[in-house]
Design a protein around this motif. Structure first.
Motif, PDB file in Angstrom:
ATOM      1  N   ILE A 111       0.850  -1.204   0.000  1.00 40.32           N
ATOM      2  CA  ILE A 111       0.000   0.000   0.000  1.00 40.32           C
ATOM      3  C   ILE A 111       0.882   1.250   0.000  1.00 40.32           C
ATOM      4  O   ILE A 111       0.637   2.196  -0.753  1.00 40.32           O
ATOM      5  N   LYS A 112       1.923   1.247   0.826  1.00 41.36           N
ATOM      6  CA  LYS A 112       2.845   2.385   0.879  1.00 41.36           C
ATOM      7  C   LYS A 112       3.481   2.624  -0.491  1.00 41.36           C
ATOM      8  O   LYS A 112       3.563   3.768  -0.953  1.00 41.36           O
ATOM      9  N   GLU A 113       3.929   1.564  -1.135  1.00 39.16           N
ATOM     10  CA  GLU A 113       4.559   1.696  -2.445  1.00 39.16           C
ATOM     11  C   GLU A 113       3.577   2.291  -3.457  1.00 39.16           C
ATOM     12  O   GLU A 113       3.919   3.204  -4.219  1.00 39.16           O
ATOM     13  N   LEU A 114       2.352   1.789  -3.455  1.00 32.47           N
ATOM     14  CA  LEU A 114       1.329   2.318  -4.365  1.00 32.47           C
ATOM     15  C   LEU A 114       1.093   3.804  -4.110  1.00 32.47           C
ATOM     16  O   LEU A 114       1.013   4.606  -5.046  1.00 32.47           O
ATOM     17  N   LEU A 115       1.008   4.181  -2.853  1.00 32.83           N
ATOM     18  CA  LEU A 115       0.765   5.581  -2.515  1.00 32.83           C
ATOM     19  C   LEU A 115       1.957   6.463  -2.873  1.00 32.83           C
ATOM     20  O   LEU A 115       1.784   7.538  -3.466  1.00 32.83           O
ATOM     21  N   TYR A 116       3.165   6.027  -2.528  1.00 33.65           N
ATOM     22  CA  TYR A 116       4.353   6.811  -2.889  1.00 33.65           C
ATOM     23  C   TYR A 116       4.451   7.004  -4.402  1.00 33.65           C
ATOM     24  O   TYR A 116       4.887   8.053  -4.879  1.00 33.65           O
ATOM     25  N   ASN A 117       4.053   5.990  -5.174  1.00 33.20           N
ATOM     26  CA  ASN A 117       4.106   6.090  -6.634  1.00 33.20           C
ATOM     27  C   ASN A 117       3.059   7.048  -7.199  1.00 33.20           C
ATOM     28  O   ASN A 117       3.121   7.404  -8.381  1.00 33.20           O
ATOM     29  N   ASN A 118       2.094   7.457  -6.368  1.00 35.37           N
ATOM     30  CA  ASN A 118       0.998   8.290  -6.862  1.00 35.37           C
ATOM     31  C   ASN A 118       0.830   9.603  -6.115  1.00 35.37           C
ATOM     32  O   ASN A 118      -0.188  10.278  -6.256  1.00 35.37           O
ATOM     33  N   ILE A 119       1.846   9.954  -5.319  1.00 35.57           N
ATOM     34  CA  ILE A 119       1.890  11.258  -4.655  1.00 35.57           C
ATOM     35  C   ILE A 119       3.246  11.869  -4.976  1.00 35.57           C
ATOM     36  O   ILE A 119       4.277  11.247  -4.742  1.00 35.57           O
TER      37      ILE A 119
END
Length: 136
Positions: A111-119
């Motif tokens: 989840i963190k990776e997905l969020l970092y990739n989209n912020i």
């Protein structure tokens, strides 16, 4: 005025009750609503200004936590989700929390990776126009 004098909140309680819900959720949500086991902060990897948030992917991250359905028969977990602390145009410092992940699993690296990739955090960003015109 109705927001400040409490009438709007009273009306919201009445709407919840009219639909068969528990209106006490308005005053004490932690007591009434299910709570996630873990609250995990997502710290900024750099200082700057939030310049991009891909809302659809934040929604996907919430779904992967259990807050949405991939298939029609998936069960929803009403205790999980994501609370954003920063919006586009907001300044952020290295290590400051961008958002909180509410999860019932302790490992949320995906989840963190997905969020970092989209912020994205940049040197500058324009705050989006939220209100274009007020009609009286």
């Amino acid at each position: 005025d109705v927001i400040h004098n409490g009438q709007a909140l009273d009306r919201f309680r009445a709407m919840i009750a009219d639909q068969g819900g528990d209106p006490t959720v308005v005053d004490d949500p932690e007591k009434v609503l299910p709570q996630a086991k873990y609250r995990i902060e997502l710290p900024a990897k750099s200082s700057g200004v939030v310049s991009k948030i891909v809302a659809n992917e934040v929604g996907v991250a919430s779904m992967l936590l259990g807050g949405g359905r991939q298939k029609a028969d998936d069960q929803l977990d009403y205790s999980v989700g994501i609370m954003l602390h920063k919006k586009i145009g907001d300044e952020v410092k290295l290590g400051e929390s961008l958002l909180t992940i509410y999860s019932n699993r302790d490992n949320v690296d995906d989840i963190k990776e997905l969020l970092y990739n989209n912020i994205e955090i940049s040197d500058h960003a324009e705050k989006p126009t939220l209100i274009y015109e007020t009609i009286e």
